[in-house]
Design a protein around this motif. Structure first.
Motif, short mmCIF file in Angstrom:
data_model
loop_
_atom_site.label_atom_id
_atom_site.label_comp_id
_atom_site.label_asym_id
_atom_site.label_seq_id
_atom_site.Cartn_x
_atom_site.Cartn_y
_atom_site.Cartn_z
N GLY A 116 0.80 -1.23 0.00
CA GLY A 116 0.00 0.00 0.00
C GLY A 116 0.83 1.27 0.00
N GLN A 117 2.12 1.14 -0.10
CA GLN A 117 3.01 2.29 -0.09
C GLN A 117 3.67 2.46 -1.47
N PRO A 118 4.12 3.62 -1.86
CA PRO A 118 3.96 4.86 -1.10
C PRO A 118 2.52 5.32 -1.09
N ASP A 119 2.14 5.93 0.00
CA ASP A 119 0.78 6.41 0.21
C ASP A 119 0.54 7.62 -0.68
N GLU A 120 -0.18 7.41 -1.78
CA GLU A 120 -0.39 8.48 -2.75
C GLU A 120 -1.32 9.56 -2.25
N SER A 121 -2.00 9.33 -1.12
CA SER A 121 -2.86 10.37 -0.56
C SER A 121 -2.04 11.48 0.10
N GLN A 123 0.24 14.20 -0.39
CA GLN A 123 0.70 14.95 -1.55
C GLN A 123 1.47 16.21 -1.17
N ASP A 124 1.07 16.89 -0.11
CA ASP A 124 1.72 18.16 0.23
C ASP A 124 3.06 17.95 0.92
N THR A 125 3.10 17.02 1.83
CA THR A 125 4.34 16.75 2.55
C THR A 125 4.34 15.29 2.95
N GLY A 126 5.49 14.77 3.11
CA GLY A 126 5.62 13.38 3.52
C GLY A 126 7.07 12.98 3.50
N CYS A 127 7.43 12.12 4.41
CA CYS A 127 8.80 11.68 4.52
C CYS A 127 8.79 10.16 4.64
N THR A 128 9.91 9.55 4.32
CA THR A 128 9.96 8.10 4.26
C THR A 128 10.79 7.52 5.39
N VAL A 138 5.80 5.72 4.00
CA VAL A 138 5.68 7.18 3.98
C VAL A 138 4.85 7.60 5.19
N THR A 139 5.25 8.69 5.81
CA THR A 139 4.48 9.24 6.92
C THR A 139 4.25 10.73 6.68
N ARG A 140 3.09 11.21 7.11
CA ARG A 140 2.83 12.65 7.08
C ARG A 140 3.60 13.35 8.18
N ASP A 141 3.92 12.61 9.24
CA ASP A 141 4.55 13.17 10.43
C ASP A 141 6.07 13.21 10.28
N CYS A 142 6.54 14.24 9.59
CA CYS A 142 7.99 14.38 9.37
C CYS A 142 8.71 14.86 10.63
N SER A 143 7.94 15.10 11.71
CA SER A 143 8.55 15.48 12.98
C SER A 143 8.74 14.25 13.88
N LEU A 144 8.38 13.08 13.36
CA LEU A 144 8.53 11.82 14.09
C LEU A 144 9.97 11.70 14.61
#
Length: 152
Positions: A116-121, A123-128, A138-144
């Motif tokens: 199911g990756q990369p998560d195409e939903s 789009q604005d930001t994301g880090c791996t 891929v995660t939306r939480d680039c501050s992880l």
């Protein structure tokens, strides 16, 4: 072989030896060092956000780790002691959409995306992240707060 050719070959060998020695010296400064072919993965087992990871590696004159083959991907997971740990890798969609390139816009030649990756939903930001099992997510939480691993 004429004298000039011999000296040229010697100079090239000396240059290669100096570059290899510089890699060894740099790698020795880290708590975690793994060599795969000509590449070294290094870490002090620090954690931080994606941006902190990129900045840390850059300040060392290095770049964030990015495996280019299965063996490199497996070596990176050796940093993990626990099942729930993750590390940042040098892929995000800020450079090129759809997570098909690294941060230098070089097309990825190896990937190990989780189902199911990369998560195409995203789009604005994301880090791996690299998961403990070797899959990429891929995660939306680039501050992880993930491990920072650089490559030489």
């Amino acid at each position: 072989m004429c004298g000039r050719d011999v000296f040229g070959a010697i100079a090239q060998d000396v240059d290669t030896l100096m570059k290899t020695t510089a890699k060894f010296e740099l790698a020795a400064n880290f708590d975690f060092t793994r060599r795969v072919g000509q590449k070294y993965f290094v870490s002090n087992k620090l954690r931080g956000s994606f941006q902190e990871a990129v900045e840390f590696c850059s300040q060392q004159g290095l770049e964030l780790a990015l495996p280019h083959k299965d063996q490199e991907n497996r070596i990176l997971t050796q940093l993990f002691g626990d099942v729930d740990n993750v590390a940042w890798i040098n892929v995000n969609n800020r450079a090129v959409a759809n997570f098909q390139s690294d941060m230098k816009n070089q097309r990825l030649t190896f990937t190990n995306w989780e189902g199911g990756q990369p998560d195409e939903s995203i789009q604005d930001t994301g880090c791996t992240t690299l998961l403990h099992n070797g899959y990429w997510r891929v995660t939306r939480d680039c501050s992880l707060n993930a491990y920072i691993i650089c490559q030489i």
